[in-house]
Scaffold this motif. Sequence first.
Motif, mmCIF file in Angstrom:
data_model
loop_
_atom_site.group_PDB
_atom_site.id
_atom_site.type_symbol
_atom_site.label_atom_id
_atom_site.label_comp_id
_atom_site.label_asym_id
_atom_site.label_seq_id
_atom_site.Cartn_x
_atom_site.Cartn_y
_atom_site.Cartn_z
ATOM 1 N N ASP A 133 17.818 -1.386 -17.682
ATOM 2 C CA ASP A 133 18.655 -1.046 -16.537
ATOM 3 C C ASP A 133 17.967 -1.353 -15.207
ATOM 4 O O ASP A 133 18.626 -1.474 -14.169
ATOM 5 C CB ASP A 133 19.032 0.443 -16.566
ATOM 6 N N ASP A 134 16.631 -1.448 -15.219
ATOM 7 C CA ASP A 134 15.891 -1.701 -13.982
ATOM 8 C C ASP A 134 15.886 -3.171 -13.573
ATOM 9 O O ASP A 134 15.535 -3.505 -12.435
ATOM 10 C CB ASP A 134 14.429 -1.234 -14.138
ATOM 11 N N MET A 135 16.252 -4.059 -14.499
ATOM 12 C CA MET A 135 16.072 -5.484 -14.252
ATOM 13 C C MET A 135 16.902 -5.982 -13.063
ATOM 14 O O MET A 135 16.411 -6.759 -12.234
ATOM 15 C CB MET A 135 16.425 -6.285 -15.503
ATOM 16 N N GLU A 136 18.125 -5.540 -12.967
ATOM 17 C CA GLU A 136 18.991 -6.055 -11.911
ATOM 18 C C GLU A 136 18.444 -5.696 -10.530
ATOM 19 O O GLU A 136 18.430 -6.527 -9.615
ATOM 20 C CB GLU A 136 20.413 -5.501 -12.071
ATOM 21 N N GLY A 137 17.976 -4.460 -10.363
ATOM 22 C CA GLY A 137 17.427 -4.034 -9.086
ATOM 23 C C GLY A 137 16.172 -4.812 -8.726
ATOM 24 O O GLY A 137 15.954 -5.165 -7.557
ATOM 25 N N ILE A 138 15.335 -5.082 -9.720
ATOM 26 C CA ILE A 138 14.111 -5.844 -9.485
ATOM 27 C C ILE A 138 14.448 -7.272 -9.099
ATOM 28 O O ILE A 138 13.858 -7.842 -8.170
ATOM 29 C CB ILE A 138 13.207 -5.800 -10.737
ATOM 30 N N LYS A 139 15.409 -7.865 -9.779
ATOM 31 C CA LYS A 139 15.827 -9.232 -9.443
ATOM 32 C C LYS A 139 16.328 -9.308 -8.000
ATOM 33 O O LYS A 139 16.000 -10.241 -7.257
ATOM 34 C CB LYS A 139 16.922 -9.699 -10.395
ATOM 35 N N THR A 140 17.099 -8.312 -7.602
ATOM 36 C CA THR A 140 17.621 -8.287 -6.229
ATOM 37 C C THR A 140 16.480 -8.180 -5.227
ATOM 38 O O THR A 140 16.465 -8.864 -4.199
ATOM 39 C CB THR A 140 18.584 -7.101 -6.050
ATOM 40 N N TYR A 184 0.852 -1.181 0.000
ATOM 41 C CA TYR A 184 0.000 0.000 0.000
ATOM 42 C C TYR A 184 0.888 1.231 0.000
ATOM 43 O O TYR A 184 2.063 1.167 0.366
ATOM 44 C CB TYR A 184 -0.939 0.027 1.221
ATOM 45 N N ASP A 185 0.316 2.374 -0.416
ATOM 46 C CA ASP A 185 1.028 3.650 -0.432
ATOM 47 C C ASP A 185 2.380 3.548 -1.141
ATOM 48 O O ASP A 185 3.363 4.174 -0.745
ATOM 49 C CB ASP A 185 1.244 4.181 0.991
ATOM 50 N N GLY A 186 2.427 2.733 -2.197
ATOM 51 C CA GLY A 186 3.655 2.617 -2.973
ATOM 52 C C GLY A 186 4.610 1.556 -2.486
ATOM 53 O O GLY A 186 5.586 1.231 -3.168
ATOM 54 N N TYR A 187 4.351 0.990 -1.296
ATOM 55 C CA TYR A 187 5.205 -0.090 -0.801
ATOM 56 C C TYR A 187 4.856 -1.388 -1.534
ATOM 57 O O TYR A 187 3.726 -1.613 -1.940
ATOM 58 C CB TYR A 187 5.010 -0.287 0.707
ATOM 59 N N GLY A 188 5.862 -2.269 -1.646
ATOM 60 C CA GLY A 188 5.623 -3.550 -2.303
ATOM 61 C C GLY A 188 5.389 -3.423 -3.790
ATOM 62 O O GLY A 188 4.699 -4.247 -4.389
ATOM 63 N N GLN A 189 5.982 -2.390 -4.410
ATOM 64 C CA GLN A 189 5.839 -2.185 -5.852
ATOM 65 C C GLN A 189 7.201 -1.864 -6.465
ATOM 66 O O GLN A 189 8.025 -1.188 -5.849
ATOM 67 C CB GLN A 189 4.856 -1.045 -6.150
ATOM 68 N N TRP A 190 7.400 -2.360 -7.692
ATOM 69 C CA TRP A 190 8.642 -2.134 -8.414
ATOM 70 C C TRP A 190 8.304 -1.815 -9.864
ATOM 71 O O TRP A 190 7.433 -2.437 -10.468
ATOM 72 C CB TRP A 190 9.533 -3.385 -8.349
ATOM 73 N N ARG A 191 9.008 -0.850 -10.439
ATOM 74 C CA ARG A 191 8.725 -0.424 -11.812
ATOM 75 C C ARG A 191 9.855 -0.829 -12.753
ATOM 76 O O ARG A 191 11.028 -0.559 -12.464
ATOM 77 C CB ARG A 191 8.501 1.084 -11.865
ATOM 78 N N TYR A 192 9.468 -1.431 -13.869
ATOM 79 C CA TYR A 192 10.408 -1.767 -14.935
ATOM 80 C C TYR A 192 10.109 -0.831 -16.115
ATOM 81 O O TYR A 192 9.046 -0.897 -16.720
ATOM 82 C CB TYR A 192 10.245 -3.222 -15.372
#
Length: 379
Positions: A151-158, A139-147
């Motif tokens: 370049d965003d893939m590595e951070g999302i994988k982590t 909620y309120d933006g927590y538990g969300q990740w944007r691709y």
Amino acid sequence: MKVLVYGAGQLAQMMYLAAAPLGVDVKAVDVSNREILHPVSKQKLELNLDYALADVDVVTAEFEHVPEELLSIAEESGKLSPNARSILTGADRVREKALLDSCGIPNAEYRIIRRFTELEDVIQSLGERVILKASRDGYDGYGQWRYQSPDDMEGIKTALASLDLDTVPIVAEKMVNFDREISLVGARTKDGKTACFDIAENLHHKGQLHVSIAPATHLSDALKAKAQEIFTAITNALDYVGVLAVELFQVGDSLLVNEIAPRVHNSGHWTQNGAETCQFEQHIRACLNFPLGAMHTNKVTAMINIIGCTSFSRDLISIPGCHLHWYGKEVREKRKMGHINVTAESYHELSNKLEQLMTYLPEPYFPKISGEIGRLRSI
């Protein structure tokens, strides 16, 4: 009449304040330890949960993330409104998506990720811009990740590598190029009668709601009717009782459901000062099977969240039509400390009042108001 609320935050507090004039007593449950509290003072009451459940006429919830055991206990008593299915659907994006699909209600294209190895293929199938959402507890933006680029893939994988995706899957959605976000808050009674407030227009910043304007500007009768149809379909499918909020993306002449909230909702706070009956009283009425109150909009209203901030002047209440609602919490970053409702006779007058309001507020904490001042003045 007595109501027990699962959850002891600001929504339970505002339910208490709205219910008292009706002669309805409201108590709250801290669901983390099952303590019974006074919803305003937060004083612990010398009651155990079993006695409190037996003593009340209705059990309801101020948020979705209630332990399932507590929902089951209330459901077995026959006193839970809305029902456990509704609350669990609002708490789980996978269930929510399944409900929307079963009702034929448009929503963002999505895939469910249950294995870490599915991540890259799912993102590739959805396109260049994808938002990944934890199916629970976000909620309120927590538990969300944007691709939005490779370049965003590595951070999302982590971020996802340590999660148990089998227990809490990820809902991956294709990002929607929407015109704006709006929400419809309404109520349904036990005998299936529904009534809705005017639609609000919502402005978010870093995943949190900052400002709602009601009624939403430049909204066609056709879109209003579509939103009402969506609300009716959802509440009928769930056999819903109480107030429910539906968050929507407007894309041209179409509406997509972003999410539902089976409770009173932040985007309905404007009703406290802008509508004949506020959402909190309406929820109590619906749950207790009282007649629903009139939902006529009395004023054009802006609701402004106070987030992570206490450094403002209470003199802002000198502005005619300006109302402060304070929650009494300890300050921390991104925490909703209270909200301000500003009412006016027209959007132009509301713009002028918001301009006055900003003389009392530290602008960095209220980044969405300045843009609204000019927009509303032009209507």
